[in-house]
Design an enzyme around this catalytic site. Structure first.
Site, PDB file in Angstrom:
ATOM      1  N   ALA A  65    -103.866  72.144  23.537  1.00 36.85           N
ATOM      2  CA  ALA A  65    -102.261  71.742  23.101  1.00 36.85           C
ATOM      3  C   ALA A  65    -102.248  70.860  21.984  1.00 36.85           C
ATOM      4  O   ALA A  65    -103.456  70.132  21.707  1.00 36.85           O
ATOM      5  CB  ALA A  65    -101.732  71.470  24.408  1.00 36.85           C
ATOM      6  N   GLY A 109    -106.040  72.712  26.549  1.00 36.16           N
ATOM      7  CA  GLY A 109    -105.047  74.011  26.882  1.00 36.16           C
ATOM      8  C   GLY A 109    -105.727  75.540  26.368  1.00 36.16           C
ATOM      9  O   GLY A 109    -105.475  76.310  26.821  1.00 36.16           O
ATOM     10  N   GLU A 112    -107.859  76.449  29.103  1.00 37.38           N
ATOM     11  CA  GLU A 112    -106.980  77.163  30.124  1.00 37.38           C
ATOM     12  C   GLU A 112    -106.222  78.387  29.774  1.00 37.38           C
ATOM     13  O   GLU A 112    -106.152  79.104  30.765  1.00 37.38           O
ATOM     14  CB  GLU A 112    -105.989  75.900  30.512  1.00 37.38           C
ATOM     15  CG  GLU A 112    -106.299  74.718  31.010  1.00 37.38           C
ATOM     16  CD  GLU A 112    -105.380  73.388  30.997  1.00 37.38           C
ATOM     17  OE1 GLU A 112    -104.981  73.019  29.832  1.00 37.38           O
ATOM     18  OE2 GLU A 112    -105.443  72.843  32.092  1.00 37.38           O
ATOM     19  N   GLU A 132    -109.254  66.326  28.377  1.00 39.44           N
ATOM     20  CA  GLU A 132    -107.907  65.628  28.469  1.00 39.44           C
ATOM     21  C   GLU A 132    -108.266  64.212  28.838  1.00 39.44           C
ATOM     22  O   GLU A 132    -107.706  63.342  28.671  1.00 39.44           O
ATOM     23  CB  GLU A 132    -107.106  66.434  29.548  1.00 39.44           C
ATOM     24  CG  GLU A 132    -106.463  67.768  28.706  1.00 39.44           C
ATOM     25  CD  GLU A 132    -107.086  68.977  29.046  1.00 39.44           C
ATOM     26  OE1 GLU A 132    -108.432  68.873  29.467  1.00 39.44           O
ATOM     27  OE2 GLU A 132    -106.579  69.950  29.126  1.00 39.44           O
TER      28      GLU A 132
HETATM   29  C1  HXC Z   1    -103.558  68.855  17.250  1.00 41.28           C
HETATM   30  C2  HXC Z   1    -105.759  69.243  16.369  1.00 41.28           C
HETATM   31  C3  HXC Z   1    -106.263  69.518  17.592  1.00 41.28           C
HETATM   32  C4  HXC Z   1    -105.250  69.413  18.765  1.00 41.28           C
HETATM   33  C5  HXC Z   1    -107.807  69.595  16.140  1.00 41.28           C
HETATM   34  N1  HXC Z   1    -106.706  69.274  15.489  1.00 41.28           N
HETATM   35  N2  HXC Z   1    -107.552  69.719  17.498  1.00 41.28           N
HETATM   36  N3  HXC Z   1    -104.387  69.043  16.119  1.00 41.28           N
HETATM   37  N4  HXC Z   1    -104.132  69.153  18.532  1.00 41.28           N
HETATM   38  N5  HXC Z   1    -105.766  69.649  19.748  1.00 41.28           N
HETATM   39  C6  HXC Z   1    -106.645  69.149  14.150  1.00 41.28           C
HETATM   40  C7  HXC Z   1    -107.372  67.812  13.612  1.00 41.28           C
HETATM   41  O1  HXC Z   1    -106.269  66.785  13.560  1.00 41.28           O
HETATM   42  C8  HXC Z   1    -107.546  68.164  12.161  1.00 41.28           C
HETATM   43  O2  HXC Z   1    -106.443  68.154  11.244  1.00 41.28           O
HETATM   44  C9  HXC Z   1    -107.942  69.768  12.247  1.00 41.28           C
HETATM   45  O3  HXC Z   1    -107.284  70.191  13.396  1.00 41.28           O
HETATM   46  C10 HXC Z   1    -109.413  69.868  12.151  1.00 41.28           C
HETATM   47  O4  HXC Z   1    -109.917  69.021  13.321  1.00 41.28           O
HETATM   48  P1  HXC Z   1    -111.299  68.114  13.072  1.00 41.28           P
HETATM   49  O5  HXC Z   1    -111.090  66.881  14.192  1.00 41.28           O
HETATM   50  O6  HXC Z   1    -111.211  67.568  11.707  1.00 41.28           O
HETATM   51  O7  HXC Z   1    -112.411  69.088  13.266  1.00 41.28           O
HETATM   52  P2  HXC Z   1    -113.927  68.929  13.664  1.00 41.28           P
HETATM   53  O8  HXC Z   1    -114.285  67.366  13.254  1.00 41.28           O
HETATM   54  O9  HXC Z   1    -114.781  70.120  13.610  1.00 41.28           O
HETATM   55  O10 HXC Z   1    -113.730  68.488  15.363  1.00 41.28           O
HETATM   56  C11 HXC Z   1    -113.412  69.617  16.183  1.00 41.28           C
HETATM   57  C12 HXC Z   1    -113.049  69.187  17.450  1.00 41.28           C
HETATM   58  C13 HXC Z   1    -111.859  67.936  17.308  1.00 41.28           C
HETATM   59  C14 HXC Z   1    -114.224  68.650  18.438  1.00 41.28           C
HETATM   60  C15 HXC Z   1    -112.390  70.314  18.308  1.00 41.28           C
HETATM   61  O11 HXC Z   1    -110.883  68.541  16.518  1.00 41.28           O
HETATM   62  C16 HXC Z   1    -111.027  67.717  18.828  1.00 41.28           C
HETATM   63  O12 HXC Z   1    -111.802  66.946  19.405  1.00 41.28           O
HETATM   64  N6  HXC Z   1    -109.925  68.051  18.866  1.00 41.28           N
HETATM   65  C17 HXC Z   1    -109.242  67.753  20.153  1.00 41.28           C
HETATM   66  C18 HXC Z   1    -109.855  68.542  21.597  1.00 41.28           C
HETATM   67  C19 HXC Z   1    -108.760  68.221  22.709  1.00 41.28           C
HETATM   68  O13 HXC Z   1    -108.866  66.836  22.743  1.00 41.28           O
HETATM   69  N7  HXC Z   1    -108.331  68.907  23.204  1.00 41.28           N
HETATM   70  C20 HXC Z   1    -107.507  68.642  24.239  1.00 41.28           C
HETATM   71  C21 HXC Z   1    -105.850  68.655  23.916  1.00 41.28           C
HETATM   72  S1  HXC Z   1    -104.981  68.217  25.344  1.00 41.28           S
HETATM   73  P3  HXC Z   1    -106.293  67.205  10.045  1.00 41.28           P
HETATM   74  O14 HXC Z   1    -104.945  67.298   9.817  1.00 41.28           O
HETATM   75  O15 HXC Z   1    -106.720  65.976  10.334  1.00 41.28           O
HETATM   76  O16 HXC Z   1    -107.121  67.925   9.008  1.00 41.28           O
HETATM   77  C22 HXC Z   1    -104.616  69.621  25.889  1.00 41.28           C
HETATM   78  C23 HXC Z   1    -103.754  69.455  27.245  1.00 41.28           C
HETATM   79  C24 HXC Z   1    -103.396  70.635  27.590  1.00 41.28           C
HETATM   80  O17 HXC Z   1    -104.967  70.785  25.663  1.00 41.28           O
HETATM   81  C25 HXC Z   1    -102.657  70.306  29.038  1.00 41.28           C
HETATM   82  C26 HXC Z   1    -101.909  71.340  29.324  1.00 41.28           C
HETATM   83  C27 HXC Z   1    -100.620  71.401  28.345  1.00 41.28           C
END
Ligand code: HXC
Length: 258
Positions: A65, A109, A112, A132
């Site tokens: 998400a 998400g 999911e 998460e």
């Molecule tokens: C918003 C995101 C994002 C996310 C990545 N980006 N994941 N933006 N929400 N979930 C954005 C980054 O901010 C970045 O933007 C660009 O995408 C590239 O990501 P990087 O982090 O620079 O890439 P990398 O170093 O290759 O790392 C990849 C990654 C990391 C390991 C996947 O991005 C990451 O940990 N992302 C978050 C994963 C996460 O926590 N997902 C769960 C979300 S909560 P900029 O602008 O900086 O270039 C969830 C809850 C669901 O899903 C519940 C139900 C609703």
């Protein structure tokens, strides 16, 4: 409807939805989820479509998400809009089969959403995770429930409590994905699977899907009874006559209802 956060293509009887926010690793924001819902609605209503594929890019199916969109929401915001379930459940209500073709990150998400599809074909670079917990929350779109059913308690606890990622080989070993293929072959293999499903008898395919999903909701005895009844019902279709006659005549079946 025109789409910005997804690409939608129709290839004969297969509908392909590609998540398309490359700048954010396909993070699932409300615009993308609204568009995904609309695209799924359209394919479901389209009689010419027999199978749907949801995919992302080579780098990410979806990294979760959209954290930036979600971070300042209050309890009342998420409670009132029933964040996020209401919007996301469309895929789980699809009666036609939906295949997730996953390459790269399928996190939070994203994992999911893949699990809401009927099965997952993974590229060898796929990485699945429910991170998460590292954000101070827990999975909120079925992660603690569906992942546990797929991979069992030990791995679900490990994944959700540590937030670690699972690679494609571990995901296949654990029963999360149905096949792992080289990245370069992901869409070819998934298209082949989707085309073969779309060529079959539509009522048989939809009833088969419904019957398997029933097994997650009921006891074994009730599930077996449900299966037998819907199995019987297929003998009322022209496609059953055609499928069995074609076998006996040693010719390919030409299903009418597809
Ligand atoms: C918003 C995101 C994002 C996310 C990545 N980006 N994941 N933006 N929400 N979930 C954005 C980054 O901010 C970045 O933007 C660009 O995408 C590239 O990501 P990087 O982090 O620079 O890439 P990398 O170093 O290759 O790392 C990849 C990654 C990391 C390991 C996947 O991005 C990451 O940990 N992302 C978050 C994963 C996460 O926590 N997902 C769960 C979300 S909560 P900029 O602008 O900086 O270039 C969830 C809850 C669901 O899903 C519940 C139900 C609703």
């Amino acid at each position: 409807m025109s789409y910005e956060a997804i690409l939608v293509v129709r290839e004969d009887a297969v509908g392909i939805i590609t998540l398309n926010r490359p700048q954010a690793l396909n993070a699932l924001n409300s615009q993308l989820m609204d568009e995904l819902t609309a695209a799924v609605d359209a394919f479901e209503a389209d009689d010419g479509i027999g199978c749907i594929i949801i995919t992302g890019s080579e780098k990410a199916f979806a990294a979760g998400a959209d954290i930036k969109e979600m971070k300042s929401k209050s309890y009342m915001d998420v409670y009132k809009e029933d964040f996020i379930t209401a919007k996301w459940e469309r895929v789980t209500r699809t009666r036609k089969p939906v295949i997730a073709a996953v390459a790269g990150f399928a996190l939070g998400g994203g994992c999911e959403l893949a699990m809401m599809c009927d099965f997952i074909i993974a590229a060898d670079n796929a990485k699945f995770g429910q991170p998460e917990i590292k954000l101070g929350v827990i999975p909120g779109a079925g992660g603690t429930q569906r992942l546990t059913r797929f991979v069992g308690k030990a791995k679900a606890m490990d994944m959700c409590l540590t937030g670690r990622m699972m690679d494609a080989a571990e995901a296949e070993r654990s029963g999360l994905v149905s096949r792992v293929v080289p990245l370069a072959d992901l869409m070819t293999v998934t298209r082949e699977a989707a085309k073969s499903i779309a060529a079959l008898s539509r009522p048989a395919v939809m009833i088969c899907k419904e019957s398997i999903n029933r097994s997650y909701e009921t006891t074994l005895a009730e599930g077996i009874r449900f299966e037998r009844r819907v199995f019987h019902s297929l003998f009322a279709t022209e496609d059953q006559k055609e499928g069995m006659s074609a076998f006996a005549d040693k010719r390919p079946a030409e299903f009418k209802h597809r």
